[in-house]
Design a protein around this motif. Structure first.
Motif, mmCIF file in Angstrom:
data_model
loop_
_atom_site.group_PDB
_atom_site.id
_atom_site.type_symbol
_atom_site.label_atom_id
_atom_site.label_comp_id
_atom_site.label_asym_id
_atom_site.label_seq_id
_atom_site.Cartn_x
_atom_site.Cartn_y
_atom_site.Cartn_z
ATOM 1 N N MET A 1 -13.442 19.137 2.266
ATOM 2 C CA MET A 1 -12.229 19.866 2.167
ATOM 3 C C MET A 1 -12.177 20.321 0.698
ATOM 4 N N SER A 2 -11.770 21.457 0.459
ATOM 5 C CA SER A 2 -11.555 21.825 -0.897
ATOM 6 C C SER A 2 -10.796 21.287 -1.359
ATOM 7 N N ASP A 3 -10.580 21.698 -3.061
ATOM 8 C CA ASP A 3 -9.635 21.179 -4.007
ATOM 9 C C ASP A 3 -8.238 21.893 -3.660
ATOM 10 N N ARG A 4 -7.236 21.046 -3.861
ATOM 11 C CA ARG A 4 -6.014 21.946 -3.500
ATOM 12 C C ARG A 4 -4.991 21.476 -4.949
ATOM 13 N N THR A 5 -4.046 22.394 -5.038
ATOM 14 C CA THR A 5 -3.134 22.515 -6.283
ATOM 15 C C THR A 5 -1.780 22.591 -5.636
ATOM 16 N N ARG A 6 -0.994 21.581 -5.897
ATOM 17 C CA ARG A 6 0.764 21.749 -5.591
ATOM 18 C C ARG A 6 1.165 23.105 -5.870
ATOM 19 N N LEU A 7 1.845 23.840 -5.287
ATOM 20 C CA LEU A 7 2.535 24.867 -5.588
ATOM 21 C C LEU A 7 4.012 24.583 -5.428
ATOM 22 N N THR A 8 4.604 24.328 -4.277
ATOM 23 C CA THR A 8 6.202 24.122 -4.334
ATOM 24 C C THR A 8 6.510 23.477 -3.070
ATOM 25 N N THR A 9 7.923 23.301 -2.584
ATOM 26 C CA THR A 9 8.080 22.705 -1.524
ATOM 27 C C THR A 9 8.285 23.603 -0.154
ATOM 28 N N LEU A 10 7.983 23.070 0.824
ATOM 29 C CA LEU A 10 8.557 23.836 2.142
ATOM 30 C C LEU A 10 9.856 24.397 1.957
ATOM 31 N N GLU A 11 10.830 23.606 1.475
ATOM 32 C CA GLU A 11 12.459 23.596 1.547
ATOM 33 C C GLU A 11 12.705 24.693 0.349
ATOM 34 N N THR A 12 11.823 24.605 -0.669
ATOM 35 C CA THR A 12 12.042 25.927 -1.606
ATOM 36 C C THR A 12 11.767 27.182 -1.133
ATOM 37 N N VAL A 13 10.584 27.210 -0.312
ATOM 38 C CA VAL A 13 10.551 28.557 0.403
ATOM 39 C C VAL A 13 11.270 29.134 1.439
ATOM 40 N N HIS A 14 11.706 28.162 2.058
ATOM 41 C CA HIS A 14 12.897 28.710 3.141
ATOM 42 C C HIS A 14 14.143 28.815 2.456
ATOM 43 N N ASP A 15 14.674 28.044 1.682
ATOM 44 C CA ASP A 15 15.925 28.340 1.060
ATOM 45 C C ASP A 15 15.979 29.565 -0.030
ATOM 46 N N GLU A 16 15.036 29.905 -0.618
ATOM 47 C CA GLU A 16 14.756 31.100 -1.556
ATOM 48 C C GLU A 16 14.366 32.387 -0.491
#
Length: 139
Positions: A1-16
């Motif tokens: 599996m590749s490295d992963r970087t935290r971006l945001t939350t699912l809730e933030t994308v749906h809310d905004e």
């Protein structure tokens, strides 16, 4: 599996309605990407119409209607889940995807071809001071 970087939350994308971030390619060149909600969860796309490099999100969010991303220049509409466009100037094209993973409501960048630079659009020093123009008149 590749490295992963935290971006945001699912809730933030749906809310905004969308979430804009800057990535860098293997040569360090910046590009913008967007997270958008879709019926299957969320997807990530390069922040650019396939017809004429028009940005979907210029810092105010992505214009969307009925699960489709709307190009602000010519009105072509891209399915937010597949990236496919079947209308307008960009018909029969598909947006460039950016690989992400959602784990416990957290969105991670998992695309091996890019690295996360920062939230929001490209840095001001990477942009011109105004809109692009083909005019010979300067101000």
């Amino acid at each position: 599996m590749s490295d992963r970087t935290r971006l945001t939350t699912l809730e933030t994308v749906h809310d905004e309605g969308s979430w804009l971030f800057t990535i860098r390619d293997q040569y360090g060149e910046p590009d913008e990407a967007i997270l958008v909600p879709c019926e299957d969860g969320i997807e990530a796309w390069i922040n650019r119409c396939t017809h004429e490099a028009q940005r979907f999100d210029t810092g105010r969010g992505v214009a969307m209607r009925d699960g489709q991303i709307i190009c602000p220049k010519h009105g072509s509409m891209f399915d937010s889940c597949s990236g496919y466009c079947d209308n307008g100037e960009a018909a029969e094209t598909t947006l460039s995807a950016v690989e992400i993973t959602v784990d416990d409501e957290i969105v991670y960048l998992t695309d091996d071809g890019v690295t996360f630079a920062h939230e929001g659009g490209t840095d001001a020093e990477d942009d011109d001071d105004g809109p692009e123009s083909t005019s010979h008149i300067g101000f």
